[in-house]
Each structure stands twice: as structure tokens, then as C-alpha cells.
Design a protein around this motif. Structure first.
Motif, PDB file in Angstrom:
ATOM      1  N   PRO A 294       0.823  -1.222   0.000  1.00  0.00           N
ATOM      2  CA  PRO A 294       0.000   0.000   0.000  1.00  0.00           C
ATOM      3  C   PRO A 294       0.854   1.268   0.000  1.00  0.00           C
ATOM      4  O   PRO A 294       1.854   1.347   0.703  1.00  0.00           O
ATOM      5  CB  PRO A 294      -0.794  -0.107   1.308  1.00  0.00           C
ATOM      6  CG  PRO A 294      -0.695  -1.528   1.731  1.00  0.00           C
ATOM      7  CD  PRO A 294       0.611  -2.030   1.204  1.00  0.00           C
ATOM      8  N   ARG A 295       0.465   2.198  -0.826  1.00  0.00           N
ATOM      9  CA  ARG A 295       1.075   3.532  -0.815  1.00  0.00           C
ATOM     10  C   ARG A 295      -0.080   4.513  -0.612  1.00  0.00           C
ATOM     11  O   ARG A 295      -0.839   4.799  -1.524  1.00  0.00           O
ATOM     12  CB  ARG A 295       1.804   3.819  -2.133  1.00  0.00           C
ATOM     13  CG  ARG A 295       3.015   2.917  -2.372  1.00  0.00           C
ATOM     14  CD  ARG A 295       3.642   3.211  -3.726  1.00  0.00           C
ATOM     15  NE  ARG A 295       4.110   4.595  -3.838  1.00  0.00           N
ATOM     16  CZ  ARG A 295       5.279   5.033  -3.390  1.00  0.00           C
ATOM     17  NH1 ARG A 295       6.115   4.194  -2.787  1.00  0.00           N
ATOM     18  NH2 ARG A 295       5.626   6.290  -3.541  1.00  0.00           N
ATOM     19  N   ILE A 296      -0.200   4.993   0.612  1.00  0.00           N
ATOM     20  CA  ILE A 296      -1.391   5.752   0.987  1.00  0.00           C
ATOM     21  C   ILE A 296      -1.135   7.258   0.970  1.00  0.00           C
ATOM     22  O   ILE A 296      -0.121   7.729   1.484  1.00  0.00           O
ATOM     23  CB  ILE A 296      -1.875   5.328   2.398  1.00  0.00           C
ATOM     24  CG1 ILE A 296      -2.144   3.815   2.428  1.00  0.00           C
ATOM     25  CG2 ILE A 296      -3.112   6.116   2.819  1.00  0.00           C
ATOM     26  CD1 ILE A 296      -2.467   3.272   3.804  1.00  0.00           C
ATOM     27  N   GLY A 297      -2.056   7.975   0.364  1.00  0.00           N
ATOM     28  CA  GLY A 297      -2.009   9.430   0.414  1.00  0.00           C
ATOM     29  C   GLY A 297      -3.118   9.940   1.325  1.00  0.00           C
ATOM     30  O   GLY A 297      -4.247   9.465   1.229  1.00  0.00           O
ATOM     31  N   VAL A 298      -2.776  10.870   2.211  1.00  0.00           N
ATOM     32  CA  VAL A 298      -3.779  11.430   3.121  1.00  0.00           C
ATOM     33  C   VAL A 298      -4.013  12.889   2.747  1.00  0.00           C
ATOM     34  O   VAL A 298      -3.058  13.669   2.620  1.00  0.00           O
ATOM     35  CB  VAL A 298      -3.311  11.328   4.589  1.00  0.00           C
ATOM     36  CG1 VAL A 298      -4.308  12.000   5.526  1.00  0.00           C
ATOM     37  CG2 VAL A 298      -3.105   9.867   4.990  1.00  0.00           C
TER      38      VAL A 298
ATOM     39  N   SER B 191       3.552  10.009   9.767  1.00  0.00           N
ATOM     40  CA  SER B 191       4.344   8.944  10.372  1.00  0.00           C
ATOM     41  C   SER B 191       3.598   7.609  10.417  1.00  0.00           C
ATOM     42  O   SER B 191       4.076   6.652  10.986  1.00  0.00           O
ATOM     43  CB  SER B 191       4.752   9.356  11.786  1.00  0.00           C
ATOM     44  OG  SER B 191       3.584   9.585  12.550  1.00  0.00           O
ATOM     45  N   LEU B 192       2.433   7.564   9.821  1.00  0.00           N
ATOM     46  CA  LEU B 192       1.653   6.325   9.887  1.00  0.00           C
ATOM     47  C   LEU B 192       2.148   5.314   8.854  1.00  0.00           C
ATOM     48  O   LEU B 192       2.642   5.697   7.794  1.00  0.00           O
ATOM     49  CB  LEU B 192       0.170   6.632   9.646  1.00  0.00           C
ATOM     50  CG  LEU B 192      -0.489   7.504  10.700  1.00  0.00           C
ATOM     51  CD1 LEU B 192      -1.904   7.887  10.262  1.00  0.00           C
ATOM     52  CD2 LEU B 192      -0.536   6.804  12.051  1.00  0.00           C
ATOM     53  N   PRO B 193       1.989   4.028   9.169  1.00  0.00           N
ATOM     54  CA  PRO B 193       2.438   2.994   8.244  1.00  0.00           C
ATOM     55  C   PRO B 193       1.839   3.178   6.855  1.00  0.00           C
ATOM     56  O   PRO B 193       0.647   3.488   6.743  1.00  0.00           O
ATOM     57  CB  PRO B 193       1.920   1.697   8.876  1.00  0.00           C
ATOM     58  CG  PRO B 193       1.657   2.020  10.305  1.00  0.00           C
ATOM     59  CD  PRO B 193       1.361   3.479  10.370  1.00  0.00           C
ATOM     60  N   HIS B 194       2.643   3.003   5.854  1.00  0.00           N
ATOM     61  CA  HIS B 194       2.242   3.024   4.443  1.00  0.00           C
ATOM     62  C   HIS B 194       1.880   4.410   3.905  1.00  0.00           C
ATOM     63  O   HIS B 194       1.531   4.551   2.747  1.00  0.00           O
ATOM     64  CB  HIS B 194       1.057   2.092   4.171  1.00  0.00           C
ATOM     65  CG  HIS B 194       1.275   0.688   4.612  1.00  0.00           C
ATOM     66  ND1 HIS B 194       2.279  -0.091   4.110  1.00  0.00           N
ATOM     67  CD2 HIS B 194       0.624  -0.075   5.535  1.00  0.00           C
ATOM     68  CE1 HIS B 194       2.239  -1.283   4.687  1.00  0.00           C
ATOM     69  NE2 HIS B 194       1.253  -1.304   5.569  1.00  0.00           N
ATOM     70  N   VAL B 195       1.950   5.419   4.753  1.00  0.00           N
ATOM     71  CA  VAL B 195       1.593   6.754   4.257  1.00  0.00           C
ATOM     72  C   VAL B 195       2.795   7.360   3.546  1.00  0.00           C
ATOM     73  O   VAL B 195       3.865   7.492   4.132  1.00  0.00           O
ATOM     74  CB  VAL B 195       1.108   7.669   5.401  1.00  0.00           C
ATOM     75  CG1 VAL B 195       0.972   9.109   4.920  1.00  0.00           C
ATOM     76  CG2 VAL B 195      -0.210   7.152   5.942  1.00  0.00           C
TER      77      VAL B 195
END
Lengths: 147, 583
Positions: free
Chosen positions: B8-12, B36-40
Motif C-alpha cells: 500500500p502507498r497511501i495518500g492522506v 508517520s503512519l504505516p504506508h503513508v
């Protein structure tokens, strides 16, 4: 069952942590309306959206309590008003058993709350969060209870 | 069903919503904490994420950063989930790889005086959503054909207009009316504001057109007794009361135009205690004639009185809190008309709200004809007494500060518009929710006032809220356009959030078969032993089966156990990883 409260060791700066499972159609919408209506209630609950309260496996509640939730709220459509006809009734049928289970595990069943709040009942939703937060605050942190 | 899972490559993306969110929640802090969250791999903010610029930002970042999951923290997903799903889709992502965090309705707006706690809550919710996003999987986009036929429920002015609009565009309309005649309430009324026509004059041409239109199938004396299916593919059973015959029709779309009923205000102003105390609806239904006569003795009315807001605008009284919207103008019109036939007209009102086109003119007309308007205080309503067969009203007039009394020959109560007595059954039949006033909820009060949360089912007219005939017609044409839009396209995408049985895990216990409210699960007898099988077209995605399966053999797509419990864990036992992301 242990009904002792945490009076003996009030946790410093402890704030109740509550998981609120809400169905998409009634209570989640009711919570939205509470916001739109600017009804203010305690910030202690984290809402998880499920399609229907019928989706809620008792395990979801047990796991939450085990992981340290001080309270769990389940809020759905009124019986008879379920968007999926009867999912909420299925949840209600599981509820009594689930309460027994947590009681046997030593957890005060007053930490879990089942309520019906329609999409228009913002105040009922907000009051539910408020009452459960106050209740849980009286009971103290969940860690004091697990056997 | 699902492709192998890429890392996962997550964008917030955190939205300020102008001041709505950012005025309470420390957006910068939320953005920072998500990094700092995983995969972000990316966390950023924008003034209005739903604006063109905000949407472009999401699309650009998806491409630049090769994002494969998107989290938007903004308003309620009930508002903008479809918007953002479209955005990620435009950028090449499956729509189910998007998750929305509600930090407006559920945070900034309900914890306005607790910015610190609100910010903490927003941070938690974003963390939970990121955890869920990592567990999200692509789902196939399914589309179904739309039966080119609309079921219109209710043959009042809204149902008639909607049916004709649909038929004129070349689609079939099945118009179901439970009364023996089309025309609804409007037909019965002697005067319709703001025009100077009777209800009959207005409605008769519509009825005639509907009854003669090749593409409108009128079913009078009939009611929908059973309704099922899903958008584009509904089936309704319609029963004729007279013949007892039940007909089944397949339709692609539905317009519910079941209207209202005039509140009969027993317990208010001695209604029901005297034949000369009637409602506005009852006044409208009196046979037209040159004189206005008293129901009690047929004598000519000389003194006529109206009282406004009867059963409307009562704060705290369920089902009566709303303004019924039509009454102020209807009273003005009736008073102005009748003033020519009686000696005196007095209107006792709480407020006057002649808001619509041509309505204020009626108010002015009534006043110019020397109709007497007298305002009473909200907390001290007029008192009606009956003595020796006479009606006596006493009240406090706000503007003069005097206590007044009046003995009218006829007292007309402008009573509320309320939903029909069987509204609960209708709401259940079509899975519609209702607002506090009892009328059907639209999908969105501003952005989608005619569609509902049951895809394919529209609402029009007074079924949606108290309103007047012209507004109902506007609704009807709008709802018809919505229905025609779906039918003209010919097919429509449906949710892929259905349940699925893993045959290897099924223990053939039948629990899910009985749990499913839609009969969507049956035993697949081709297998030995027979195992449960979901008919996806019938599944509505409630997930009741998944929760009740003792073997955990049922996956509820987009709402899997893992996707739910990972949120619980992310809230309560957040991972200690601090160097988030895979960038």
C-alpha cells in the motif's frame, strides 16, 4: 461480575475511549445531523461506519473491549425501520448473549450500550454518547476489570 | 475477485472546509501526524478538497507519488464519498481503494469549544482510516441494465406531472393511485393560490393527458403491495382494491409522490366541538357558491376568522415542528377572495411568511381589501370558547398590546400538512428514511433533494416536505428528469459491496440462509455437501450473514472483519512505527 469502580486508583488524566459502531443509514446519518445541527457532545467516541448493525459480530465488541476500549456503543435504526428490513433485529438477538459473555469475562455490561437513533434523531445520538461516556467515566478504565 | 496485493502507498488529504474544519481542528497537526503512519507516503491539506483545485491535487499526487490508496479527511462520506471515488477513479485507481474520514460533522461541528480534543479525535480517526485503507481491496465495477419504465406512486399533482414528463420523453410510466380518481388533494380545492383558478381547472387537463397518453398506464383503486429488486431492476406487485387482482410490473426507476394529509387538529381551538370550526382544507372543499354559508345552519357568514400555524411550528412537538409553508399564502388568498362575500375577515397569526412568487402580492391584496391581520404571541395562543352555540375567540394582539375578542360565524384553522397516516408502511416498502417532520428524507437536503438513499427511488412533492402545489410540480419534473436520466443511459453502476461465501470454510449450517433479509443466500446443491451461495444481484450488502456465520466463511466485501477490526486496533493500540511510509 466485578462492579467495582476505579475509585481506588483514579487514573491520572484518563479519558474514556469509546468505539461507536453506527449503521450507515440511521445512526451515522443521525450523527451527521448532530454535527450539522451543532449539537455538542463529549469527544470520547470514535465512530465506525458499518452498513447495518446486523453486520456487527459480537466479536467486534469483545475485541474492542479487549484492546482497551472503555466502552462500546452500537447505534442503529429503530426496530421496524432497518434499511435492510431486519438486520438490526439480528443484532438485537445477539446482544443478550454478548452481554452475558462480557459479564462472565468480568467486564461490567454497562460498558456496552445498544441504542436506536434514526437519521433525524441527532439529539438521541448525542445523548447516547454523552450518557455512555459519563457511565464509563464512573466505571473507570477497562483495565481494572478484565479477569 | 481481487488482484494480488501491492504494497500500500497511501495518500492522506486533509480538508479545511474553509473555516468549518480548520476553525476548530488543527489541520496542520493532523497532516503532520498522518505522515508517520504505516504506508503513508504523502499527507497534505487543502482549503476545499472537493473543489476543482482540491480534486486536481488528489489526482496529481496519485500520479506523482504512485499512490494506490487514498484517504480524504473532510466532511461526511454521505456527502462527498461519490465525489472522491470519482476523483480517484479519474486518476486510475479503483473506487474502493478510497476511504473518507468525517472530521466535520463528527468532529469540528460537534466539538466546537474543544479544539484540542477535536484535533486529537481527528488524528485518531485519520489513523483508523489509514489502517483501513491499507486493508482495502479493489472490487470489480458492476453495471446493470435499467428497465425503461418508471413506477409513479401517487396520482396527485406531483405524480401526474412526473408521469407525463416521463412519457413525453418516450419512456413508460405506471401511475398507481389508490383512490378511484386521479388528481389528489388539488382536485378538491376551490381556489389555488397564486392563480385565480380552481383545483379542478388546474388538474383536469393533467388528468386527461395522463389517461390518454399511450405511454402512461394508469392504475386507479390500486396500491403497491410488494416491492423488491434494485436500481434498474425493481419488481412491484400492484393490487386493485375493486377487482382484487394483483399485477406484477418490472420497472427501472420509482418516483414516490404519496403526498400529505391535512392535519385534523383535534385538541386545538375546539376543533370538532362545533360545526362552524373547520380547517382550511375543509373550507377549500366546500362546494363553491356565491355566498359563504355556515355548515351549522346554512346561514350566510358575516364574520369570518382564520387562525394560522395550527399544528405547525410547535417546537418540541414531534411531527409538528415544521412550517407547513402553504398556509400563510393560502389563507391570504382565501381571505382576499371571501372578503367580497362577508362583512369582516380577521386573521390571527403568529408570523406571516408569504415567501413564494406572487405570494406577497396576495398578502397585500388581502390587506388592501381591509382584511384584519392580528398577531398573537407564540407562547400565548388565542383561546376559543363555545357558549350558547356561539364561537368566541379571545387573544392578545401583539401590535396594539390589547386583549381582543371576536365572535365569528365561521372559524377556519390553517392546519398543518402532515404525512399520510400510512407513511410508515410506504417508507418501509421503499426503504426510505424519514425526517423529524415525518416526511421522506432526500439523499441530500441541498445537493440531492429528489433522490433518496435507495438508489433508483426518487421522491417528489409533499411526500418530501410540506409544500405547495407549484413547488410539488417543480419537484415532479425534477424527479422525472432523474428517472429519465437513468433510463436514457440504459445501464447503471451498482455497488460491489456484496457478501461472498468461501465454499471451503462453509459448514452447511444454513445460518446465513435464515439470516439474510433478502433471500439472497441459498444452498448450492451442485456441491457435495451443499454449501451456501450468494446471489449477488439480490445481495444489498448489509453484512448480516457475515456477522452470523459461525465458521467465518463469509466475506463482506469492503466491510471485511479485517477492515473493521484494524480500525479498532489503530485507535486503541496504535502501532509504534513512527517512520511511516514506504517512500
Amino acid at each position: 461480575m466485578s462492579t467495582t469502580t476505579a475509585e481506588s486508583s483514579p487514573a491520572v488524566n484518563w479519558e474514556p475511549r469509546i468505539i461507536a459502531y453506527c449503521c450507515n443509514w440511521c445512526s451515522y446519518a443521525g450523527a451527521d445531523l448532530a454535527g450539522t445541527s451543532r449539537i455538542q457532545y463529549p469527544p470520547n467516541a470514535r465512530i465506525l461506519r458499518v452498513n447495518c448493525t446486523g453486520r456487527i459480530d459480537p466479536e467486534f465488541i469483545l475485541v474492542a473491549l479487549e484492546m482497551g476500549a472503555d466502552g462500546v456503543l452500537v447505534s442503529g435504526c429503530h426496530p421496524g425501520d432497518c434499511h435492510y428490513t431486519s438486520g438490526n433485529l439480528k443484532l438485537r438477538a445477539r446482544w443478550a448473549l454478548m452481554q452475558k459473555t462480557i459479564e462472565q469475562a468480568g467486564v461490567d455490561p454497562r460498558r456496552v450500550r445498544l441504542q436506536w437513533a434514526s437519521a433525524s434523531e441527532a439529539q438521541i445520538f448525542a445523548d447516547g454518547v454523552k450518557e455512555l461516556t459519563e457511565q464509563v467515566r464512573k466505571l473507570g478504565p477497562i483495565r481494572s476489570e478484565w479477569k | 475477485m481481487m488482484t494480488e496485493k501491492a504494497e500500500p502507498r497511501i495518500g492522506v488529504f486533509v480538508c479545511h472546509c474553509g473555516h468549518n474544519i480548520a476553525g476548530v481542528v488543527d489541520v496542520a497537526k493532523v497532516v503532520e501526524s498522518a505522515k508517520s503512519l504505516p504506508h503513508v507516503v504523502l499527507s497534505t491539506d487543502h482549503m476545499f478538497m472537493c473543489s476543482d483545485a482540491g480534486q486536481q491535487l488528489i489526482k496529481d499526487r496519485i500520479k506523482e507519488q504512485k499512490l494506490n490508496r487514498v484517504v480524504v479527511a473532510s466532511c461526511s462520506p454521505r456527502m462527498h464519498e461519490p465525489t472522491f471515488r470519482r476523483v480517484v477513479e479519474d486518476a486510475g485507481l479503483n473506487r474502493y481503494l478510497f476511504d473518507q474520514v468525517n472530521i466535520r460533522e463528527h468532529v469540528s461541528w460537534c466539538h466546537m469549544r474543544q479544539p484540542k480534543e477535536a484535533t486529537d479525535k481527528a488524528i485518531d480517526l485519520v489513523r483508523m482510516s489509514v489502517a483501513r485503507a491499507a486493508e482495502l481491496e479493489s472490487l470489480p465495477i458492476k453495471s446493470v441494465s435499467v428497465t425503461p419504465r418508471t413506477l409513479v406512486v401517487g396520482g396527485g399533482i406531483a405524480g401526474l406531472r412526473a408521469s407525463l414528463d416521463i412519457a413525453d420523453r418516450g419512456f413508460e410510466a405506471v401511475l398507481v393511485e389508490r383512490m378511484p380518481e386521479l388528481g389528489g388533494h388539488v382536485r378538491k380545492w376551490t381556489h389555488l393560490f397564486p392563480a385565480d383558478e380552481s383545483g379542478e381547472q388546474i388538474i383536469a387537463p393533467l388528468v386527461r393527458q395522463a389517461e390518454h397518453h399511450k405511454l402512461v398506464r394508469v392504475m386507479k383503486d390500486s396500491e403497491v403491495v410488494e416491492f423488491g429488486g434494485y436500481i434498474g431492476n425493481f419488481t412491484a406487485k400492484i393490487k386493485n382494491h375493486k377487482t382484487g387482482m394483483v399485477k406484477e410490473v418490472d420497472v427501472g426507476t420509482v418516483i414516490v409522490a404519496t403526498g400529505f394529509e391535512p392535519f385534523r387538529p383535534f385538541g386545538y381551538y375546539e376543533y370538532g366541538q362545533h360545526p362552524d370550526i373547520i380547517t382550511l382544507a375543509e373550507l377549500q372543499e366546500m362546494t363553491p357558491r356565491a355566498d359563504l354559508i355556515r355548515p351549522s345552519d346554512g346561514k350566510k357568514v358575516k364574520k369570518l376568522a382564520f387562525i394560522g400555524c395550527v399544528g405547525s411550528r410547535e417546537a418540541g412537538k414531534l411531527g409538528h415542528e415544521h412550517c407547513s409553508r402553504h398556509c400563510c399564502s393560502a389563507v391570504a388568498k382565501a381571505a382576499a377572495d371571501l372578503r367580497d362575500r362577508v362583512d369582516e375577515v380577521v386573521i390571527m397569526y403568529q408570523d406571516i411568511r408569504t415567501y413564494g412568487r406572487g405570494h406577497e402580492e396576495l398578502h397585500r391584496l388581502a390587506r388592501s381589501k381591509l382584511v384584519i391581520y392580528s398577531k398573537f404571541p407564540k407562547e400565548k395562543k388565542p383561546v376559543v370558547q363555545i357558549a350558547n352555540g356561539r364561537i368566541r375567540i379571545t387573544w392578545y394582539d401583539v401590535l396594539s398590546g390589547d386583549n381582543l375578542e371576536y365572535e365569528p360565524d365561521l372559524l377556519v384553522l390553517a392546519s398543518a400538512m402532515i404525512p399520510p397516516a400510512d407513511v410508515a408502511e410506504t417508507s418501509k416498502m421503499f426503504s426510505l428514511t424519514r425526517s423529524a417532520d415525518g416526511f421522506f428524507n432526500p439523499e441530500h437536503i441541498k445537493l440531492a433533494p429528489l433522490t433518496t438513499h435507495t438508489a433508483g427511488v426518487m421522491i417528489a412533492g409533499a411526500a418530501q416536505a410540506a409544500k405547495n402545489a407549484s413547488e410539488s410540480v417543480v419537484d415532479a419534473s425534477g424527479a422525472a428528469a432523474k428517472a429519465v436520466g437513468l433510463m436514457a443511459r440504459g445501464n447503471v453502476e451498482i455497488e460491489s459491496t456484496v457478501s461472498h461465501v468461501i465454499p471451503e470454510l462453509c459448514s452447511s449450517c444454513h445460518t446465513c440462509v435464515t439470516a439474510c433479509p433478502y433471500g439472497a443466500i441459498a444452498m448450492d446443491t451442485k456441491k457435495s455437501p451443499p454449501v451456501a451461495l450468494v446471489t449477488e444481484a439480490k445481495c444489498k450488502g448489509c453484512g448480516t450473514c457475515a456477522a452470523s456465520c459461525p465458521s467465518s466463511a463469509i466475506i463482506m466485501y469492503h466491510s471485511t472483519d479485517e477492515q473493521i477490526l484494524t480500525m479498532v486496533e489503530a485507535y486503541l493500540c496504535p502501532s509504534t512505527q513512527t517512520t511511516g511510509g514506504v517512500a
